[in-house]
Design a protein around this motif. Structure first.
Motif, PDB file in Angstrom:
ATOM      1  N   LEU A 478       0.818  -1.219   0.000  1.00 47.27           N
ATOM      2  CA  LEU A 478       0.000   0.000   0.000  1.00 47.27           C
ATOM      3  C   LEU A 478       0.851   1.268   0.000  1.00 47.27           C
ATOM      4  N   SER A 481       2.891   3.265  -4.130  1.00 47.13           N
ATOM      5  CA  SER A 481       2.575   4.435  -4.968  1.00 47.13           C
ATOM      6  C   SER A 481       3.178   5.721  -4.419  1.00 47.13           C
TER       7      SER A 481
ATOM      8  N   THR B 474      -2.643   1.861 -14.866  1.00 43.53           N
ATOM      9  CA  THR B 474      -2.603   1.779 -13.403  1.00 43.53           C
ATOM     10  C   THR B 474      -3.952   1.290 -12.881  1.00 43.53           C
ATOM     11  N   HIS B 477      -6.661   0.462  -7.270  1.00 43.72           N
ATOM     12  CA  HIS B 477      -6.285   0.189  -5.876  1.00 43.72           C
ATOM     13  C   HIS B 477      -4.933   0.804  -5.526  1.00 43.72           C
ATOM     14  N   LEU B 478      -4.116   1.103  -6.538  1.00 40.70           N
ATOM     15  CA  LEU B 478      -2.807   1.712  -6.256  1.00 40.70           C
ATOM     16  C   LEU B 478      -2.940   3.170  -5.836  1.00 40.70           C
ATOM     17  N   LEU B 479      -4.123   3.759  -5.997  1.00 36.46           N
ATOM     18  CA  LEU B 479      -4.313   5.159  -5.614  1.00 36.46           C
ATOM     19  C   LEU B 479      -4.929   5.290  -4.227  1.00 36.46           C
ATOM     20  N   SER B 481      -4.033   4.640  -1.161  1.00 33.19           N
ATOM     21  CA  SER B 481      -3.255   5.219  -0.055  1.00 33.19           C
ATOM     22  C   SER B 481      -3.116   6.731  -0.167  1.00 33.19           C
ATOM     23  N   PHE B 482      -3.182   7.277  -1.394  1.00 37.90           N
ATOM     24  CA  PHE B 482      -3.128   8.739  -1.543  1.00 37.90           C
ATOM     25  C   PHE B 482      -4.237   9.394  -0.722  1.00 37.90           C
ATOM     26  N   TYR B 517      -8.174  -0.471  -1.143  1.00 34.12           N
ATOM     27  CA  TYR B 517      -7.090  -1.328  -0.678  1.00 34.12           C
ATOM     28  C   TYR B 517      -7.519  -2.779  -0.581  1.00 34.12           C
ATOM     29  N   LYS B 518      -8.828  -3.031  -0.669  1.00 38.26           N
ATOM     30  CA  LYS B 518      -9.304  -4.401  -0.456  1.00 38.26           C
ATOM     31  C   LYS B 518      -9.214  -5.257  -1.709  1.00 38.26           C
ATOM     32  N   THR B 519      -9.129  -4.639  -2.874  1.00 34.48           N
ATOM     33  CA  THR B 519      -9.150  -5.418  -4.106  1.00 34.48           C
ATOM     34  C   THR B 519      -7.774  -5.433  -4.744  1.00 34.48           C
ATOM     35  N   PHE B 520      -7.585  -6.379  -5.615  1.00 29.23           N
ATOM     36  CA  PHE B 520      -6.305  -6.486  -6.282  1.00 29.23           C
ATOM     37  C   PHE B 520      -6.556  -6.822  -7.756  1.00 29.23           C
TER      38      PHE B 520
END
Lengths: 631, 631
Positions: A478, A481, B474, B477-479, B481-482, B517-520
């Motif tokens: 997490l 990025s 992209t 889910h990679l966003l 944490s922003f 964050y829960k999915t991949f």
């Protein structure tokens, strides 16, 4: 240091494999090895412990096809021979293999998977063989399912067919064992066994099977030198509720220090008495254990363990699971290990700063090459106390070579360092008290505005991870990025993960935590874990930039504490100044400038004091000059 | 709007289920339904299309146990009845179920999974039944594997046993169909069929089975009103290389507009001629199709489709795969859909601004409640052109109710709005041109320093996502944490995802993209996709904060363009001012202040112009006052 690769010193002319393939195909038909002829034989890269680096005797895929990169799977059928590898190795593989072999370029759309390829060329109901020792349980499961659904069957061939045709196969290494006392490990192996049994009992396991070499070395507080760069030794261990079995070449246990360390002659308690058995007997011993299991007994084994061993365990007594207790326990370092890692990083920083001071002086004279710089770094490290060896082959690259992510200098690529090109060095060492891994990107002349701009974006990413505050229980992926946001904003990126776990006088790459967009099943970060923080940017044909520190996960004091979860952040263990000359400081925020100044100040204070102690005056001068604050 | 929940208006006294359970258990033993007695019967929440919201006739789990939350699985055995649900619903479920039922609290360590629970209470070799229509193929696969490994078997009971004992079960809705012309859809259904066939041919499929209601509605440019808030209709579709079968209540096709839209009486081309069949005949028709398959024919079906339908397809002709082509095609909006969504969001913003102007005036007088505010919002929205209905039940919550993430005001919880508490409203509507979903958190008096501080962290997260620049390809889910970094830095967080896909006059939640964050396994974001951006913070017992915009993925111009991948960013479609009074502006960076000023300015310009056109003077005054720049 990113991912892995194997040494690549051999000549680039292809290996002649016609005769070898003929012999292998004969073996495939020979019912001595399997009850029926097999139509395809798979040769994976790994050893029986799924090690990232392997010993020469385990380089079977290299032996059969000639390609010696770290990643690759060879498959031989009656008519075909094909080898799958990824983009890092297309050129190398095409140079090292003769035309008996087809190179399968992984990642390209037109390249079939091994399973699809097999399905397309094999006659119906074919038998595909593999050595069950060198394929992990989870890989076996996937491959078997796919082949079965295509009408074939995957079978375990107990005798390795490559070994059967490999006449001069090297012996399995059996180096001297090194015992580590409490001053290095913080916890005795007896207490580690007891803790392991606690976790077994909590999860209702009666047996634990350890197959990963670094886990076994950690558990018994022993080290070896069986695999280059990795201070491990070939062994298995099986821990029961009141028994311990260690499978290892018994000759290694004759040294009095080792016998005493393991209390082989006078165990303190019966349940801490180690029964030692030959390395090769693990299979029959596990069979014997499993034959005597009660229906309620459960066996704990990792799904990365070999298919050979996992298949011994009856399904009713437990199926392989992703992470072992040891892997997680090893990842969370105790106070002694953390202290050792700090000391190792201080010594390592002295050596690296000394290298940079030397380079600054020598480069303008000409004659410093990527190889000589790497050799100098090794020489300087070896002068430090408790140095054991390098932790991976040094990546020493200048100019365009820096853009080759897994570069290692070879005589035919060796480039001379100059004041006109960016120099990237990714290197590390094994000390008895800890393992290091550091990358610095330096310019010994005047970097271009573009080089500085890119460096600054990478630095912003490095800082964003290093200074991140996040709740307990957060998984490392997490944070990935954060390392990219500044690069992304300018349309740039790097095509590798951001960090990996680092062992303590153990493998430089270890699980189960890390920082990468590619994983999802990593374990949450906890205080005491140690990972690398290494964003980069690579401009093909021009330069490479990477800034890597090893960082320790530490608790963070925050203003609030939502649901009492507590927060974490990172503390850099690596203390080598980051070159201000490479920064476009006007692109940094005040917070980022403060971070750089505070980091470089800490390098000056801590490493400077050690240099003073060691009387390394020139390096100290360099350090003080390089750590002046940005204004 | 986060996750889903179902209407929850019924009384909180438990449903008396003794007699119903007796009847169900009789049915379980009755060989009329299954050839042998079954020992356990599973009642999932879903309908035959795995819809998020379900029609009353499909509320079988609610019928048998009384609990009407959105998530829950009931299992009845001869001796036991148990119902699994998650933390949102523990209280509600315990109030709605009588003591024939055991509440299984998911997420607690001591709670067994349904499979483990069944294994612990069932005699060996038990038969566990489930209606294969309301369990998805992937769920069936997992559950069957676990039960089989525990020595039981999962069997498909074709007649639903709940329906067998449900005397007054409602009819399946069959509302009037609405046709959508090119001015709303941008692409005719004929062209969508042709594009689908293109993808089928590329991936070598000869048949495509559509079971998700929103995908079928999208494909044929039709809408219904069979499920509350979701403009869909019960149907299946099977598309072949030159045939189209639509399974739907045939009565619905008598309207001339629908007949003409679908060209039922005069198809333009034979391969675009739609064969209409009764809804219920999909099973036998798919059987007939599969019986006539050649070995090389492949059938494309989603692994979220019902087990009943997927099991009709022979394994050799294709196994269910995670995403359908329609799901992805629907997610990437075309220019007409984007334009429609923009217009819908402008109208929606007018209504919401009007609500806020009204609240500002009315709250000080007392007497505005959560329910009356929600009703007022609906009333104002319904005055806008092409309004169809709400897109989900309005979350209107003040003070401590705002901290209940899935709150919906009920008479017994209804709280009066005041100038002393934070008000959170998460609401949206269906218009013929688009779907909206917006959350604003407002204070009509003077917010506390802590409320402002928390709001500002949430705002920083909202901006970090909204302004993020990231490479093509992209995954969302990679966003995630922003959105959290600013909260994390202060030790705060929120326990839900950050965004979901939004349909265009379709479901307010849709796949296959999102930000969590829960999915991949989400699909990469591409230009034209529409998602929500909705970080929050919830202080139990005090207040809730969420700032939600619907945002469009758009190309971003960047300084560089690494590997020619191109970059993306977001453009907000929601244009409702963000309340400056709630911000601690000194915590914002200059970039963030610029973002807020630019956003609120755009709201003033675009929404102000529409208000002027509509002559909504009071709202306009409010808008102009609320969009003054921060200095």
């Amino acid at each position: 240091m990113l991912g892995s690769y194997r040494s690549y010193d051999t000549a680039m002319s292809p290996k002649i494999t016609g005769e070898l393939l003929r012999q292998l195909r004969q073996a495939m038909k020979n019912c001595k090895f399997y009850s029926e002829p097999i139509q395809a034989y798979i040769v994976p890269s790994g050893d029986a412990h799924q090690s990232e680096y392997v010993a020469p005797c385990d380089c079977r895929r290299e032996f059969i096809c000639g390609f010696n990169g770290s990643a690759g799977t060879a498959i031989v059928t009656e008519q075909h021979a094909a080898m799958w590898t990824d983009g890092r190795y297309f050129l190398q593989a095409s140079q090292q293999m003769d035309n008996n072999w087809t190179l399968m370029k992984m990642g390209l759309k037109e390249t079939p998977s091994p399973e699809d390829w097999l399905s397309s060329i094999l006659p119906e109901n074919s038998i595909v063989g593999v050595d069950p020792w060198i394929i992990a349980a989870d890989q076996w499961k996937n491959m078997s399912r796919e082949l079965t659904s295509a009408g074939h069957s995957l079978v375990a061939v107990q005798d390795n067919l490559i070994d059967a045709v490999w006449m001069d196969r090297p012996e399995r290494p059996s180096t001297q064992l090194r015992t580590l006392g409490l001053e290095y490990t913080g916890i005795s192996w007896q207490d580690k066994i007891t803790a392991l049994r606690g976790k077994m009992s909590k999860r209702k396991f009666t047996w634990f099977v350890a197959t990963a070499l670094d886990e076994i070395a950690w558990l018994f507080n022993l080290r070896g030198a069986d695999i280059e760069y990795n201070p491990v030794f070939f062994a298995y261990a099986i821990v029961g509720v009141n028994t311990i079995r260690l499978f290892v070449d018994l000759k290694r246990l004759s040294a009095p220090a080792v016998r005493e360390h393991l209390q082989l002659d006078s165990p303190s308690k019966p349940e801490l008495s180690i029964r030692t058995l030959p390395y090769e007997s693990v299979y029959t011993e596990l069979q014997a254990i499993c034959a005597a299991l009660n229906p309620k007994d459960k066996v704990w084994i990792c799904d990365k363990a070999s298919c050979a061993l996992t298949q011994v365990i009856p399904k009713a007594n437990g199926s392989p699971i992703p992470y072992t207790s040891l892997c997680l326990a090893k990842a969370v370092k105790n106070a002694t290990e953390i202290q050792g890692m700090k000391v190792a990083h201080i010594k390592d920083a002295v050596a690296l700063c000394e290298l940079f001071a030397w380079l600054e002086k020598e480069i303008p004279k000409g004659g410093v090459t990527e190889i000589s710089a790497a050799d100098k770094a090794e020489d300087l490290r070896s002068q430090q106390k408790d140095f054991v060896g390098l932790s991976f082959p040094t990546i020493s690259s200048v100019g365009p070579n820096g853009a080759i992510i897994h570069y290692r200098p070879l005589p035919e690529t060796n480039r001379t360092l100059s004041v006109n090109e960016v120099y990237l060095i990714d290197s590390g060492a094994q000390y008895v008290d800890g393992t290091t891994d550091v990358t610095r990107t330096m310019h010994f002349g005047t970097p271009s505005a573009y080089e500085k701009e890119c460096f600054t974006y990478v630095l912003k990413g490095h800082i964003a991870v290093s200074a991140a505050v996040f709740p307990n229980g957060t998984k490392g992926h997490l944070l990935d990025s954060f390392a990219r946001a500044a690069l992304w904003e300018s349309g740039l990126d790097y095509l590798h993960g951001t960090g990996h776990g680092v062992g303590c006088f153990l493998n430089v790459h270890e699980g189960p935590c890390g920082i990468s967009y590619k994983t999802f099943d990593d374990e949450p970060l906890e205080a005491g874990m140690i990972v690398s923080d290494e964003p980069g940017y690579y401009e093909d044909g021009c330069f490479g930039i990477r800034i890597e520190n090893v960082v320790l996960v530490v608790p963070s004091e925050t203003k609030y504490n939502y649901r009492n979860r507590g927060s974490l952040t990172f503390e850099p263990l690596t203390l080598v100044p980051i070159q201000v000359k490479m920064m476009s400081t006007e692109l940094l925020t005040q917070k980022e400038r403060d971070w750089v100044n505070e980091y470089n100040r800490k390098c000056r204070d801590v490493i400077g004091a050690e240099m003073q102690r060691q009387g390394r005056k020139e390096a100290l001068d360099w350090l003080i000059r390089e750590t002046q604050p940005i204004v």
